[in-house]
Design an enzyme around this catalytic site. Structure first.
Site, PDB file in Angstrom:
ATOM      1  N   ARG A  33      47.697 -24.903  31.481  1.00 32.85           N
ATOM      2  CA  ARG A  33      47.477 -24.381  32.839  1.00 32.85           C
ATOM      3  C   ARG A  33      46.037 -24.569  33.293  1.00 32.85           C
ATOM      4  NH1 ARG A  33      50.988 -20.685  30.461  1.00 32.85           N
ATOM      5  NH2 ARG A  33      49.169 -19.608  29.623  1.00 32.85           N
ATOM      6  N   ARG A  61      37.509 -23.495  22.089  1.00 37.74           N
ATOM      7  CA  ARG A  61      36.972 -22.656  21.026  1.00 37.74           C
ATOM      8  C   ARG A  61      35.954 -23.481  20.249  1.00 37.74           C
ATOM      9  NH1 ARG A  61      38.787 -19.173  23.547  1.00 37.74           N
ATOM     10  NH2 ARG A  61      40.136 -17.426  22.951  1.00 37.74           N
ATOM     11  N   GLU A  65      29.187 -17.062  17.214  1.00 38.23           N
ATOM     12  CA  GLU A  65      28.879 -16.385  18.465  1.00 38.23           C
ATOM     13  C   GLU A  65      28.504 -14.931  18.195  1.00 38.23           C
ATOM     14  OE1 GLU A  65      32.217 -16.871  21.100  1.00 38.23           O
ATOM     15  OE2 GLU A  65      32.042 -19.060  21.132  1.00 38.23           O
ATOM     16  N   HIS A 122      29.860 -17.940  26.260  1.00 39.57           N
ATOM     17  CA  HIS A 122      31.307 -17.703  26.213  1.00 39.57           C
ATOM     18  C   HIS A 122      31.737 -16.787  27.366  1.00 39.57           C
ATOM     19  CE1 HIS A 122      35.014 -17.492  23.339  1.00 39.57           C
ATOM     20  NE2 HIS A 122      35.368 -17.636  24.617  1.00 39.57           N
ATOM     21  N   ILE A 123      31.545 -17.307  28.560  1.00 32.51           N
ATOM     22  CA  ILE A 123      31.745 -16.515  29.769  1.00 32.51           C
ATOM     23  C   ILE A 123      32.798 -17.140  30.684  1.00 32.51           C
ATOM     24  CG2 ILE A 123      29.955 -17.637  31.181  1.00 32.51           C
ATOM     25  CD1 ILE A 123      30.397 -13.833  30.699  1.00 32.51           C
ATOM     26  N   GLY A 124      33.702 -17.959  30.093  1.00 33.22           N
ATOM     27  CA  GLY A 124      34.666 -18.701  30.898  1.00 33.22           C
ATOM     28  C   GLY A 124      35.465 -17.860  31.867  1.00 33.22           C
TER      29      GLY A 124
END
Length: 323
Positions: free
Chosen positions: A155, A237, A266, A285-287
């Site tokens: 998606r 990832r 992380e 890591h702020i997607g």
């Protein structure tokens, strides 16, 4: 009688109010991650567990003999030990779809930022280095009408393809476990073997989920197949990439640049080699990190958990737990 649940993630009043309608709630109210020993005490009587990403394994499940369901506030669920959960009779749910557009926005931010050297040139201006006569040493490369190769046409991949094809006039290549004829028709996308895609694409966007098959999917050989002018984007990832190989590729100019939102470790240590590289654009890591999207994810996770505890089919059961 309402089921007992434990929440280890900071949720809004609205999400808490929904949970309290249906459950007795115990929540960890501190900023820091709950210590393992304290967690095991708190989930001992819990039938449901709402988590921001805690590892769910045999040890934790042994401490929670009444547990029926774990709901993670994330689309990824590689922190679930699926076999252990099945042995303990615990089902898992996750939160896909609600974050697709937000993550796709960030992928394009990484593409544009890497291509036009946004963070690097912001520092250039702030440090007083900008002077008359600066020309090609400040140049970047175009995104519009370039070729993007999407590895993982789920998606989010399709949301990226739509932006690429219709917003930027890009040629879309993709690689996936299975072909997507509808996506090919919608975005004039071309299915390719991975090696072929890597060689043909100006931008390689990695969006594959972390599985045994995708761990270390992109390594030294794969970077060597890319164009020297290629820009690599990882919003999947960290473990899907051989990080030392990526660092070497950036240092040696095997590829032009990288835009990264995920890492093997992380948070990223302050002395990590990536931090010293001007051709690496690094995000924490702020997607899915907008207030609205995170609220939507937490509310969906709450709906998932309540549904399972009420004996109903949740909106998004993890595929491995579907009958």
């Amino acid at each position: 009688m309402k089921p007992n649940i434990f929440v280890d993630y900071a949720i809004s009043d609205a999400v808490m109010d929904y949970l309290l309608e249906h459950c007795t709630v115990d929540a960890w109210g501190e900023e820091d991650t709950i210590p393992r020993g304290e967690l095991y005490k708190r989930i001992a009587a819990a039938e449901g567990y709402l988590t921001g990403g805690r590892r769910i394994d045999d040890e934790l499940l042994a401490a929670a003999p009444k547990l029926k369901a774990v709901s993670t506030i994330s689309v990824g669920y590689n922190h679930f030990d699926i076999d252990a959960m099945k042995r303990h009779g615990v089902t898992g749910t996750h939160t896909p779809e609600v974050l697709d557009e937000t993550v796709a926005d960030l992928v394009f931010a990484l593409m544009l930022g890497s291509a036009r050297r946004v963070a690097e040139l912001d520092r250039y201006v702030r440090e007083g280095l900008w002077k008359r006569g600066d020309n090609d040493n400040l140049f970047g490369v175009d995104v519009h009408h370039a070729t993007v190769g999407i590895v993982g046409m789920g998606r989010i991949g399709e949301a990226v393809a739509r932006r690429a094809a219709f917003g930027f006039g890009m040629k879309v290549n993709y690689h996936n476990r299975s072909r997507k004829p509808e996506a090919e028709a919608k975005y004039d996308a071309t299915y390719m073997a991975l090696d072929e895609l890597l060689a043909a694409s100006d931008y390689v966007v990695l969006l594959a989920p972390l599985t045994n098959e995708t761990k270390g999917l992109i390594g030294k050989r794969e970077f060597g197949l890319m164009k020297p002018s290629a820009i690599f984007i990882n919003a999947s990832r960290g473990a899907t990439v051989d990080e030392p190989a990526l660092i070497e590729a950036l240092q040696k100019g095997t590829i032009r640049a990288a835009g990264l939102d995920v890492y093997q470790q992380e948070p990223l240590p302050a002395d990590h080699p990536l931090i010293a590289l001007p051709n690496a654009l690094l995000l924490p890591h702020i997607g899915s990190g907008t207030a609205k999207t995170r609220e939507d994810m937490a509310l969906l996770a709450a709906h998932n958990l309540v549904a399972v505890l009420q004996g109903e089919e949740p909106p998004y059961r993890v595929p491995e737990f579907k009958s």
